[in-house]
Design a protein around this motif. Sequence first.
Motif, PDB file in Angstrom:
ATOM      1  N   GLU A  30       0.838  -1.208   0.000  1.00 21.41           N
ATOM      2  CA  GLU A  30       0.000   0.000   0.000  1.00 21.41           C
ATOM      3  C   GLU A  30       0.872   1.257   0.000  1.00 21.41           C
ATOM      4  O   GLU A  30       1.953   1.287   0.567  1.00 21.41           O
ATOM      5  N   PHE A  31       0.356   2.301  -0.649  1.00 26.12           N
ATOM      6  CA  PHE A  31       0.981   3.624  -0.593  1.00 26.12           C
ATOM      7  C   PHE A  31       0.112   4.464   0.333  1.00 26.12           C
ATOM      8  O   PHE A  31      -0.980   4.888  -0.034  1.00 26.12           O
ATOM      9  N   CYS A  32       0.597   4.695   1.542  1.00 29.62           N
ATOM     10  CA  CYS A  32      -0.166   5.390   2.579  1.00 29.62           C
ATOM     11  C   CYS A  32       0.481   6.751   2.827  1.00 29.62           C
ATOM     12  O   CYS A  32       1.688   6.832   3.066  1.00 29.62           O
ATOM     13  N   VAL A  33      -0.320   7.803   2.775  1.00 37.07           N
ATOM     14  CA  VAL A  33       0.197   9.156   2.950  1.00 37.07           C
ATOM     15  C   VAL A  33      -0.353   9.765   4.234  1.00 37.07           C
ATOM     16  O   VAL A  33      -1.572   9.789   4.450  1.00 37.07           O
ATOM     17  N   PHE A  34       0.561  10.264   5.085  1.00 43.61           N
ATOM     18  CA  PHE A  34       0.178  11.040   6.258  1.00 43.61           C
ATOM     19  C   PHE A  34       0.157  12.509   5.853  1.00 43.61           C
ATOM     20  O   PHE A  34       1.168  13.033   5.376  1.00 43.61           O
ATOM     21  N   ARG A 173       7.342  13.534  -8.254  1.00 42.26           N
ATOM     22  CA  ARG A 173       6.112  12.884  -7.779  1.00 42.26           C
ATOM     23  C   ARG A 173       5.708  11.760  -8.736  1.00 42.26           C
ATOM     24  O   ARG A 173       5.365  10.651  -8.302  1.00 42.26           O
ATOM     25  N   ILE A 174       5.782  12.031 -10.020  1.00 36.36           N
ATOM     26  CA  ILE A 174       5.459  11.009 -11.026  1.00 36.36           C
ATOM     27  C   ILE A 174       6.435   9.844 -10.923  1.00 36.36           C
ATOM     28  O   ILE A 174       6.057   8.675 -11.034  1.00 36.36           O
ATOM     29  N   GLU A 175       7.711  10.178 -10.683  1.00 31.78           N
ATOM     30  CA  GLU A 175       8.746   9.154 -10.556  1.00 31.78           C
ATOM     31  C   GLU A 175       8.476   8.231  -9.362  1.00 31.78           C
ATOM     32  O   GLU A 175       8.612   7.008  -9.446  1.00 31.78           O
ATOM     33  N   ARG A 181       4.613   1.458  -8.366  1.00 32.82           N
ATOM     34  CA  ARG A 181       3.975   0.444  -9.230  1.00 32.82           C
ATOM     35  C   ARG A 181       4.974  -0.652  -9.610  1.00 32.82           C
ATOM     36  O   ARG A 181       4.640  -1.834  -9.596  1.00 32.82           O
ATOM     37  N   GLU A 182       6.199  -0.256  -9.941  1.00 31.36           N
ATOM     38  CA  GLU A 182       7.195  -1.238 -10.386  1.00 31.36           C
ATOM     39  C   GLU A 182       7.692  -2.126  -9.248  1.00 31.36           C
ATOM     40  O   GLU A 182       7.868  -3.329  -9.417  1.00 31.36           O
ATOM     41  N   ASP A 202      -2.727   5.554  -2.140  1.00 26.21           N
ATOM     42  CA  ASP A 202      -3.839   4.611  -2.148  1.00 26.21           C
ATOM     43  C   ASP A 202      -4.796   4.973  -1.021  1.00 26.21           C
ATOM     44  O   ASP A 202      -6.004   4.857  -1.148  1.00 26.21           O
ATOM     45  N   ARG A 203      -4.184   5.427   0.097  1.00 26.96           N
ATOM     46  CA  ARG A 203      -4.974   5.827   1.261  1.00 26.96           C
ATOM     47  C   ARG A 203      -4.318   7.027   1.923  1.00 26.96           C
ATOM     48  O   ARG A 203      -3.102   7.066   2.091  1.00 26.96           O
ATOM     49  N   ILE A 204      -5.141   8.001   2.280  1.00 23.31           N
ATOM     50  CA  ILE A 204      -4.672   9.187   2.990  1.00 23.31           C
ATOM     51  C   ILE A 204      -5.095   9.085   4.446  1.00 23.31           C
ATOM     52  O   ILE A 204      -6.243   8.734   4.753  1.00 23.31           O
ATOM     53  N   VAL A 205      -4.158   9.411   5.341  1.00 24.72           N
ATOM     54  CA  VAL A 205      -4.450   9.512   6.769  1.00 24.72           C
ATOM     55  C   VAL A 205      -4.313  10.985   7.149  1.00 24.72           C
ATOM     56  O   VAL A 205      -3.218  11.544   7.084  1.00 24.72           O
ATOM     57  N   VAL A 206      -5.422  11.627   7.485  1.00 21.86           N
ATOM     58  CA  VAL A 206      -5.422  13.045   7.835  1.00 21.86           C
ATOM     59  C   VAL A 206      -5.229  13.179   9.343  1.00 21.86           C
ATOM     60  O   VAL A 206      -6.017  12.638  10.133  1.00 21.86           O
TER      61      VAL A 206
END
Length: 332
Positions: A30-34, A173-175, A181-182, A202-206
């Motif tokens: 998962e790509f999780c962003v705080f 950011r695109i990189e 993904r890779e 994939d999911r944001i944690v605010v």
Amino acid sequence: MTALELKSVTKSFGTAEVIGGVDLAVAEGEFCVFVGPSGCGKSTLLRIIAGLEDASSGDIIMAGRRVNDIPPARRELAMVFQSYALYPHLSVRGNMGLALKQAGARRAEIEAATARAAEMLDLGALLDRRPAELSGGQRQRVAIGRAIVRRPRLFLFDEPLSNLDAALRVATRIEIARLHRELGATMIYVTHDQVEAMTLADRIVVLRAGRIEQQGAPMALYNDPANTFVAGFIGSPQMNFLRGEAMGERAAQIGVRPEHLEVSVAKGQIEGTVSHLERLGGETLVYVHTAAHGLLTVRLFGEHDFDVGGAVWLTPDPARVFRFDESGARLR
């Protein structure tokens, strides 16, 4: 499989609590962003995961193993910092392969891992340069490459794009998104920039004041915010908040996004005066001062022209408004 789990994690510095009982599970890959404003605790929480700070209480579990007492070097993670943290006396090759060298890896293994990371990040022609000979964007790619070479279970990013200019932020950011993904790796990314959060996660944690306000997929938070804090933080330009009473509503506040306000010189619900106009080419932002609600923002797609100081009328799209009570909680 769960890559990371936080159970009732707290952190206090003296009497000041900066993380207040965080519970979170991050899935494998998962790509999780705080995300949250400055001082909300997002970087502190990342440092607790990395082992650079000790939790005051609670459990940090990685791949089913409690790691609270395990030092950072043995947590099978790699961290990318805002400051790059490259050794100036080493080449790009030396910086990227240093962790494996310190771990006692064979030279052939180090060279293969470095070459693979360099190819992914288009750094092959720069391997013999020193950090001082690189641009900011290239240095950040080297820092990311150093993390890739370690093949960690978990990648941690602490505001890695903050030192880059606008064009480089978009490119990097695109990189990062492509690398996710890779590699199919689990990534946790800290930022105060909600655009980065929306485009990468994939999911944001605010987070606010050391606690989770809401978490979910980017568009889920955008279309279904739990309260005025999340509604105002997610979205650019940010949501307008109108006085419910002035709109004939029982709700304390009405939220409407700039793209869901119609503007007309003829008629509408809210009378106002154009304070400023921003023509951005693909879109136009109209800032309208209103007596009842203060300054409101209207987002129009394409090129539009209004007279600054001229009278206009605004009308919210009734199907796209949000209602909030006195505490800021969403009314559904």
